[in-house]
Design an enzyme around this catalytic site. Structure first.
Site, PDB file in Angstrom:
ATOM      1  CG  HIS A  52       6.956   5.501   4.512  1.00 31.32           C
ATOM      2  ND1 HIS A  52       7.080   6.548   3.568  1.00 31.32           N
ATOM      3  CD2 HIS A  52       5.655   5.582   4.795  1.00 31.32           C
ATOM      4  CE1 HIS A  52       5.735   7.114   3.580  1.00 31.32           C
ATOM      5  NE2 HIS A  52       4.918   6.415   4.216  1.00 31.32           N
ATOM      6  NE  ARG A  77       3.287   0.637   4.840  1.00 30.09           N
ATOM      7  CZ  ARG A  77       3.114   1.925   5.382  1.00 30.09           C
ATOM      8  NH1 ARG A  77       1.985   2.517   5.664  1.00 30.09           N
ATOM      9  NH2 ARG A  77       4.230   2.698   5.524  1.00 30.09           N
ATOM     10  CG  ASP A  91       3.547 -15.052  -8.085  1.00 33.38           C
ATOM     11  OD1 ASP A  91       2.382 -15.658  -7.560  1.00 33.38           O
ATOM     12  OD2 ASP A  91       3.439 -14.438  -9.111  1.00 33.38           O
ATOM     13  CD  GLU A 156      -2.256   5.596   4.578  1.00 35.41           C
ATOM     14  OE1 GLU A 156      -1.073   5.920   5.290  1.00 35.41           O
ATOM     15  OE2 GLU A 156      -2.019   4.989   3.704  1.00 35.41           O
TER      16      GLU A 156
END
Length: 264
Positions: A52, A77, A91, A156
């Site tokens: 977000h 995240r 990476d 969620e």
């Protein structure tokens, strides 16, 4: 003599050693300064939000570098089970990945596979070119990578709640993060993170996940509710964010001074 570098302990390592619930802050601004302040604040962990927030790969690498000198452990995240993005974030140097919207055990298995090199998983091989292995400065990285990265999946939705125990039991899933905001929205309770029905849904996930031995976290910006989650036995919590603190602090000062100047 060849360079020999070692990576810090993973978040799962920290959780395994913890004698209390670990407390963390989101980093959503994309500011390395904010990340560094949060990392040195005494918080146990940081959640760099690539879902977000306007945080891409280059910014993620900068935030990881800003936090690296401090005790807090960084978790990054990603917005979905995207194997290419997970590879790129690994990476970039993330050891700890959180994947949003993992609704089924099958999605959890895909996320876990994206974390590991063959034959265990399908992560692409590029450690000589990447910060993950410090450009081949970490000895035998390719054979040890499974020890140096950890996966958290987010529960969620109603579907995820239904499959919570099976998701938590997937090999390679180290922790489960309960997202009350999206869960509340899916229940028709958008914005009501302390509604009794939502709290029962969160408690249900805890009851399903805890017996599996998988660590469990919850997001709780309300301090009273956060304390209740601690009392209930959650292993770690996210209790604020850099943008929340700045917004609340600046608004409070603006209100204070506008009131004083009006009354003065």
């Amino acid at each position: 003599m060849p360079v020999r570098l070692e990576l810090p302990p993973t978040f799962a390592d920290r959780l395994a050693r913890a004698q209390r619930p670990l407390v963390g802050s989101w980093v959503c601004s994309g500011s390395p300064v904010a990340a560094e302040i949060a990392a040195g604040s005494g918080m146990d962990w940081l959640l760099i939000d690539g879902e977000h927030s306007p945080i891409g790969l280059e910014t993620t690498a900068s935030l990881l570098r800003a936090a690296a000198a401090y005790p807090a452990t960084a978790v990054v995240r990603v917005p979905s089970v995207d194997t290419v993005l997970i590879k790129q974030v690994l990476d970039a140097g993330a050891q700890n990945i959180m994947v949003s919207m993992v609704d089924t055990p099958e999605l959890a298995e895909q996320a876990a596979a994206a974390m590991f090199c063959p034959p265990r998983g399908g992560r692409g091989i590029g450690s000589a070119l990447a910060r993950s292995a410090r450009w081949n400065g970490v000895p035998d990285y390719l054979h040890r990578a499974h020890e140096l990265v950890r996966l958290t999946v987010q529960i969620e939705s109603a579907t995820a709640v239904e499959h919570a125990a099976d998701i938590a039991a997937v090999e390679g899933v180290d922790a489960v993060f309960v997202g009350p905001s999206d869960r509340a929205a899916s229940m028709g309770l958008i914005g009501q993170q302390t509604h009794p029905d939502l709290l029962e849904a969160v408690a249900h996930v805890y009851r399903e996940v805890h017996p599996t031995g998988t660590k469990i976290c919850v997001n709780a910006f309300d301090s009273t509710q956060a304390q209740q989650y601690v009392d209930d036995g959650f292993d770690y919590l996210a209790v604020t964010s850099d943008v929340t603190l700045m917004a609340q602090g600046t608004r409070a000062l603006a209100d204070q001074w506008s009131t004083q100047l009006r009354e003065g």
